[in-house]
Design an enzyme around this catalytic site. Structure first.
Site, PDB file in Angstrom:
ATOM      1  N   GLU A  47       0.825  -1.203   0.000  1.00 33.75           N
ATOM      2  CA  GLU A  47       0.000   0.000   0.000  1.00 33.75           C
ATOM      3  C   GLU A  47       0.856   1.249   0.000  1.00 33.75           C
ATOM      4  O   GLU A  47       1.997   1.242   0.494  1.00 33.75           O
ATOM      5  CB  GLU A  47      -0.940   0.058   1.220  1.00 33.75           C
ATOM      6  CG  GLU A  47      -2.178  -0.815   1.106  1.00 33.75           C
ATOM      7  CD  GLU A  47      -2.025  -2.149   1.807  1.00 33.75           C
ATOM      8  OE1 GLU A  47      -2.859  -3.032   1.602  1.00 33.75           O
ATOM      9  OE2 GLU A  47      -1.037  -2.306   2.560  1.00 33.75           O
ATOM     10  N   THR A  48       0.281   2.314  -0.542  1.00 32.62           N
ATOM     11  CA  THR A  48       0.837   3.659  -0.498  1.00 32.62           C
ATOM     12  C   THR A  48      -0.260   4.577   0.015  1.00 32.62           C
ATOM     13  O   THR A  48      -1.416   4.448  -0.395  1.00 32.62           O
ATOM     14  CB  THR A  48       1.290   4.123  -1.894  1.00 32.62           C
ATOM     15  OG1 THR A  48       2.317   3.247  -2.374  1.00 32.62           O
ATOM     16  CG2 THR A  48       1.804   5.546  -1.886  1.00 32.62           C
TER      17      THR A  48
END
Length: 278
Positions: A47-48
């Site tokens: 994830e970002t």
């Protein structure tokens, strides 16, 4: 494009590069959804996240969470990693000792517990037995007999987790799923370690869809597993789960069940600080 503060942190491990990495873009105002999704695809991490000013006056900050292919309403390791990065950039804890994160799923309460961060798990939006035909498919993906699955439940709290309980941590560690069969399934597997072990449960998380992988350490899954195993009398009110062992990680997820609240915690270690042009 302009320079924006950028962080990468390691979540659920006190030792850098042994947990689950998270990329964090600060001051993300002005970026479109397409911009965020493209950058998250480029980082190629689980994830970002993108930090923004809150729209709810009760929140300290707002976050948007992206995988390489989609936006998530909530996820656990991005929640803990984002608050660590937010504090490092000058965020402050209120007098009540808690921090409130705004995300698509709503408001998430976070507290600092000693040298760990912990979030209060949001309610499950789907929490019911998994249909038999799907369980047969899950068993095939995992390469086990259907009878090896002792119990199962939908544990949806943003990600669409299916919780699968096996008899032992050894069985969990021995799994070698068939990626060609995984498709769009999101499978979380848990089994107990022997009494006296350093951790009480071993957890593994498998994703399908556009990218097929095993997630190193997963906050949302562990939140759902804690709710389910507490409700069914399998888990004590306080325990530690290990995850990422097969991947060479040392993820440790600390669970505290207080009344009807599930708190999911762990260490967050800063690894990279700099700027990114977006």
């Amino acid at each position: 494009m302009k320079p924006r503060r950028y962080s990468e942190v390691d979540v659920f491990s006190a030792t850098a590069y042994r947990g689950n990495a998270l990329a964090v873009v600060h001051d993300a105002e002005g970026l479109s959804t397409a911009d965020m999704q493209q950058f998250a695809n480029w980082t190629n991490l689980a994830e970002t996240t993108f930090l923004l000013a809150p729209t709810d006056p009760r929140a300290d900050y707002r976050v948007r969470i992206f995988t390489a292919s989609e936006e998530l309403p909530f996820a656990g390791h991005p929640t803990l990693g984002s608050v660590k990065a937010w504090l490092a950039a000058g965020g402050t804890v209120g007098p009540d000792g808690v921090i409130v994160q705004e995300c698509v799923a709503g408001l998430i309460t976070i507290r600092i517990a000693g040298d760990r961060f912990a979030f209060q798990a949001p309610p499950l939006t789907r929490y019911e037995p998994i249909e038999e035909a799907r369980l047969q498919r899950v068993a095939s993906v995992l390469g086990i007999a259907r009878d090896d699955i002792l119990a199962s439940s939908w544990l949806v709290n943003g990600p669409r987790w299916m919780g699968i309980r096996l008899a032992s941590a050894q069985q969990v560690l021995a799994l070698r799923p068939d990626p060609s069969l995984l498709d769009d399934l999101e499978i979380g597997v848990v089994g107990p370690h022997p009494s006296g072990s350093d951790t009480q449960f071993e957890v593994r998380a498998f994703f399908g869809g556009d990218a097929v992988w095993e997630d190193p350490v997963t906050g949302s899954l562990n939140a759902g597993l804690a709710r389910w195993m507490s409700d069914t009398g399998v888990a004590p009110p306080h325990y530690v789960a290990s995850q990422g062992t097969v991947l060479g990680r040392e993820g440790r997820v600390h669970i505290d069940i207080e009344s009807d609240s599930i708190w999911v915690g762990g260490h967050v270690t800063a690894c990279i600080e700099g700027t990114v042009r977006l």
